[in-house]
Scaffold this motif. Structure first.
Motif, PDB file in Angstrom:
ATOM      1  N   PHE A 195     -15.538 -13.850  -8.057  1.00 19.06           N
ATOM      2  CA  PHE A 195     -14.690 -14.694  -8.897  1.00 19.06           C
ATOM      3  C   PHE A 195     -14.248 -15.897  -8.067  1.00 19.06           C
ATOM      4  CE2 PHE A 195     -10.623 -16.072 -10.723  1.00 19.06           C
ATOM      5  CZ  PHE A 195     -10.987 -16.230 -12.056  1.00 19.06           C
ATOM      6  N   ILE A 210     -12.509 -20.143  -8.090  1.00 16.29           N
ATOM      7  CA  ILE A 210     -11.838 -21.265  -8.741  1.00 16.29           C
ATOM      8  C   ILE A 210     -12.167 -22.523  -7.942  1.00 16.29           C
ATOM      9  CG2 ILE A 210      -9.638 -22.298  -9.402  1.00 16.29           C
ATOM     10  CD1 ILE A 210      -8.441 -19.498  -9.620  1.00 16.29           C
ATOM     11  N   ARG A 242     -25.528 -22.411 -15.786  1.00 16.13           N
ATOM     12  CA  ARG A 242     -25.050 -21.648 -16.960  1.00 16.13           C
ATOM     13  C   ARG A 242     -25.951 -20.462 -17.226  1.00 16.13           C
ATOM     14  NH1 ARG A 242     -22.017 -25.717 -20.724  1.00 16.13           N
ATOM     15  NH2 ARG A 242     -21.951 -24.062 -22.238  1.00 16.13           N
ATOM     16  N   HIS A 292     -19.633 -15.541 -16.525  1.00 14.75           N
ATOM     17  CA  HIS A 292     -18.696 -16.222 -17.415  1.00 14.75           C
ATOM     18  C   HIS A 292     -18.015 -17.346 -16.651  1.00 14.75           C
ATOM     19  CE1 HIS A 292     -16.114 -16.549 -20.955  1.00 14.75           C
ATOM     20  NE2 HIS A 292     -15.119 -16.771 -20.127  1.00 14.75           N
ATOM     21  N   PHE A 293     -17.642 -18.389 -17.364  1.00 16.80           N
ATOM     22  CA  PHE A 293     -16.806 -19.420 -16.742  1.00 16.80           C
ATOM     23  C   PHE A 293     -15.874 -20.019 -17.781  1.00 16.80           C
ATOM     24  CE2 PHE A 293     -18.627 -23.205 -18.565  1.00 16.80           C
ATOM     25  CZ  PHE A 293     -19.967 -22.931 -18.760  1.00 16.80           C
ATOM     26  N   GLU A 294     -14.822 -20.620 -17.274  1.00 16.71           N
ATOM     27  CA  GLU A 294     -13.872 -21.356 -18.109  1.00 16.71           C
ATOM     28  C   GLU A 294     -13.627 -22.705 -17.438  1.00 16.71           C
ATOM     29  OE1 GLU A 294     -12.554 -20.416 -21.008  1.00 16.71           O
ATOM     30  OE2 GLU A 294     -13.271 -18.335 -21.028  1.00 16.71           O
ATOM     31  N   LEU A 295     -13.547 -23.733 -18.236  1.00 18.35           N
ATOM     32  CA  LEU A 295     -13.312 -25.078 -17.711  1.00 18.35           C
ATOM     33  C   LEU A 295     -12.139 -25.708 -18.450  1.00 18.35           C
ATOM     34  CD1 LEU A 295     -15.930 -27.587 -16.589  1.00 18.35           C
ATOM     35  CD2 LEU A 295     -14.178 -28.359 -18.201  1.00 18.35           C
ATOM     36  N   ARG A 296     -11.200 -26.213 -17.700  1.00 16.17           N
ATOM     37  CA  ARG A 296     -10.012 -26.819 -18.314  1.00 16.17           C
ATOM     38  C   ARG A 296      -9.772 -28.185 -17.688  1.00 16.17           C
ATOM     39  NH1 ARG A 296      -8.675 -20.899 -17.013  1.00 16.17           N
ATOM     40  NH2 ARG A 296      -8.939 -19.928 -19.049  1.00 16.17           N
ATOM     41  N   VAL A 297      -9.544 -29.164 -18.517  1.00 12.83           N
ATOM     42  CA  VAL A 297      -9.283 -30.527 -18.050  1.00 12.83           C
ATOM     43  C   VAL A 297      -7.808 -30.822 -18.276  1.00 12.83           C
ATOM     44  CG1 VAL A 297      -9.849 -32.955 -18.333  1.00 12.83           C
ATOM     45  CG2 VAL A 297     -11.637 -31.219 -18.599  1.00 12.83           C
ATOM     46  N   MET A 345     -16.840 -10.508 -19.995  1.00 13.14           N
ATOM     47  CA  MET A 345     -15.780 -11.251 -19.297  1.00 13.14           C
ATOM     48  C   MET A 345     -14.857 -10.268 -18.571  1.00 13.14           C
ATOM     49  SD  MET A 345     -13.228 -14.208 -20.634  1.00 13.14           S
ATOM     50  CE  MET A 345     -13.176 -13.600 -22.293  1.00 13.14           C
ATOM     51  N   ARG A 370     -10.238 -10.975 -14.795  1.00  8.37           N
ATOM     52  CA  ARG A 370      -9.767 -12.029 -13.901  1.00  8.37           C
ATOM     53  C   ARG A 370      -9.548 -13.348 -14.614  1.00  8.37           C
ATOM     54  NH1 ARG A 370     -11.222 -11.606  -7.836  1.00  8.37           N
ATOM     55  NH2 ARG A 370      -9.517 -13.052  -7.988  1.00  8.37           N
ATOM     56  N   PHE A 371     -10.099 -13.483 -15.801  1.00  7.72           N
ATOM     57  CA  PHE A 371      -9.905 -14.708 -16.562  1.00  7.72           C
ATOM     58  C   PHE A 371      -8.658 -14.599 -17.430  1.00  7.72           C
ATOM     59  CE2 PHE A 371     -14.417 -14.803 -15.606  1.00  7.72           C
ATOM     60  CZ  PHE A 371     -14.634 -16.130 -15.286  1.00  7.72           C
ATOM     61  N   ALA A 372      -7.888 -15.678 -17.466  1.00  2.00           N
ATOM     62  CA  ALA A 372      -6.744 -15.733 -18.372  1.00  2.00           C
ATOM     63  C   ALA A 372      -7.245 -15.946 -19.796  1.00  2.00           C
ATOM     64  CB  ALA A 372      -5.819 -16.875 -17.969  1.00  2.00           C
ATOM     65  N   LEU A 386      -6.321 -17.624 -22.982  1.00  2.00           N
ATOM     66  CA  LEU A 386      -5.356 -18.670 -23.303  1.00  2.00           C
ATOM     67  C   LEU A 386      -5.531 -19.164 -24.728  1.00  2.00           C
ATOM     68  CD1 LEU A 386      -5.720 -20.664 -19.968  1.00  2.00           C
ATOM     69  CD2 LEU A 386      -3.970 -18.992 -20.574  1.00  2.00           C
ATOM     70  N   GLU A 390      -4.814 -17.036 -13.126  1.00  2.00           N
ATOM     71  CA  GLU A 390      -6.069 -16.748 -12.434  1.00  2.00           C
ATOM     72  C   GLU A 390      -5.838 -17.028 -10.955  1.00  2.00           C
ATOM     73  OE1 GLU A 390      -8.925 -19.234 -14.423  1.00  2.00           O
ATOM     74  OE2 GLU A 390      -8.977 -17.943 -16.190  1.00  2.00           O
ATOM     75  N   ARG A 412      -7.858 -30.220 -22.739  1.00  2.00           N
ATOM     76  CA  ARG A 412      -9.000 -29.614 -23.426  1.00  2.00           C
ATOM     77  C   ARG A 412      -9.593 -28.531 -22.542  1.00  2.00           C
ATOM     78  NH1 ARG A 412     -13.372 -32.850 -21.495  1.00  2.00           N
ATOM     79  NH2 ARG A 412     -12.573 -34.668 -20.380  1.00  2.00           N
ATOM     80  N   ALA A 413     -10.288 -27.620 -23.178  1.00  2.00           N
ATOM     81  CA  ALA A 413     -10.798 -26.465 -22.457  1.00  2.00           C
ATOM     82  C   ALA A 413     -11.972 -25.874 -23.208  1.00  2.00           C
ATOM     83  CB  ALA A 413      -9.695 -25.407 -22.310  1.00  2.00           C
ATOM     84  N   TYR A 414     -12.911 -25.326 -22.442  1.00  2.00           N
ATOM     85  CA  TYR A 414     -13.946 -24.524 -23.100  1.00  2.00           C
ATOM     86  C   TYR A 414     -14.492 -23.524 -22.096  1.00  2.00           C
ATOM     87  CZ  TYR A 414     -17.517 -27.376 -20.779  1.00  2.00           C
ATOM     88  OH  TYR A 414     -18.303 -28.008 -19.851  1.00  2.00           O
ATOM     89  N   GLY A 415     -15.101 -22.471 -22.620  1.00  2.00           N
ATOM     90  CA  GLY A 415     -15.675 -21.448 -21.761  1.00  2.00           C
ATOM     91  C   GLY A 415     -17.112 -21.175 -22.135  1.00  2.00           C
ATOM     92  N   SER A 416     -17.774 -20.387 -21.311  1.00  2.00           N
ATOM     93  CA  SER A 416     -19.193 -20.146 -21.548  1.00  2.00           C
ATOM     94  C   SER A 416     -19.420 -19.336 -22.817  1.00  2.00           C
ATOM     95  CB  SER A 416     -19.841 -19.453 -20.354  1.00  2.00           C
ATOM     96  OG  SER A 416     -19.097 -18.344 -19.924  1.00  2.00           O
ATOM     97  N   LYS A 417     -18.393 -18.620 -23.289  1.00  2.00           N
ATOM     98  CA  LYS A 417     -18.532 -17.884 -24.551  1.00  2.00           C
ATOM     99  C   LYS A 417     -18.701 -18.826 -25.722  1.00  2.00           C
ATOM    100  CE  LYS A 417     -17.430 -13.480 -23.407  1.00  2.00           C
ATOM    101  NZ  LYS A 417     -17.669 -12.156 -23.942  1.00  2.00           N
ATOM    102  N   ARG A 438     -20.582 -21.100 -26.133  1.00  2.00           N
ATOM    103  CA  ARG A 438     -21.964 -21.457 -26.416  1.00  2.00           C
ATOM    104  C   ARG A 438     -22.502 -20.723 -27.630  1.00  2.00           C
ATOM    105  NH1 ARG A 438     -25.745 -20.409 -21.571  1.00  2.00           N
ATOM    106  NH2 ARG A 438     -24.290 -18.726 -21.155  1.00  2.00           N
TER     107      ARG A 438
END
Lengths: 113, 113
Positions: free
Chosen positions: A59, A61, A89, A95-100, B1, B4-6, B8, B51, B105-110, B112
């Motif tokens: 895991f 970050i 990918r 799994h991943f999460e991306l936040r801006v 998943m 370890r992932f929050a 949100l 996280e 903004r946010a997105y995760g691999s799920k 897709r």
């Protein structure tokens, strides 16, 4: 202070928070590509710095810092980065999460002095 | 998943990005206090998730997520947290940086799927 901390200007600026779980596959290309992405990002206009850590369980970050949204958008479009992202990918992550996020305030332990 | 992932809600919400370098001292109280702080934070109104990862070299990143600035301010004032923070500044870290950011903004691999 070690080199692992990003040296950033005063806010506001932007953060891209990328949390990811590596799959168990020991792809020898992963480490090389990760290093290459840091080098490429550092050449992008508006790149401010990056902090990154991955634990023994895979895991991790990575937080990259950017001057503004336009700099993030340009980095997303950068061709080699886009290709590596698409490969990653499929091959590197469970799994991943991306936040801006827009950084509004900041301080470090040095500011106690 | 993994856990370890929050998990949100949709943005906007706030992120507190805490990057830190542990000193080399193996304070047995550290791990216990870190776990306790996560438990305490989870009881705070407006806490959304956390996280966290630390590498073998003692560099770590913890990102906690909050509904709004008021929730962050209340957590900062929480008495046990404030005392632990003061102790930690003196005993656990060579250096740390803290950044408060609004996630836009946010997105995760799920996503897709």
């Amino acid at each position: 202070m070690t080199a692992r901390f990003a040296r950033l200007p005063s806010p506001p600026y932007y953060a891209v928070i990328f949390s990811s779980q590596r799959n168990g596959e020991d792809d020898p290309g992963y480490g090389q590509a990760a290093q290459r992405m840091v080098e490429l990002a550092a050449q992008q206009p508006g790149f401010l710095g990056v902090e990154s850590v991955r634990g023994d369980d895979g895991f991790g970050i990575t937080v990259s810092y950017w001057a503004d949204e336009a700099a993030i958008a340009a980095w997303k479009r950068q061709a080699e980065h886009a290709a590596t992202r698409a490969y990653g990918r499929e091959h590197w992550y469970d799994h991943f999460e991306l936040r801006v996020a827009k950084v509004e305030r900041a301080y470090g332990s040095k500011s106690r002095a």
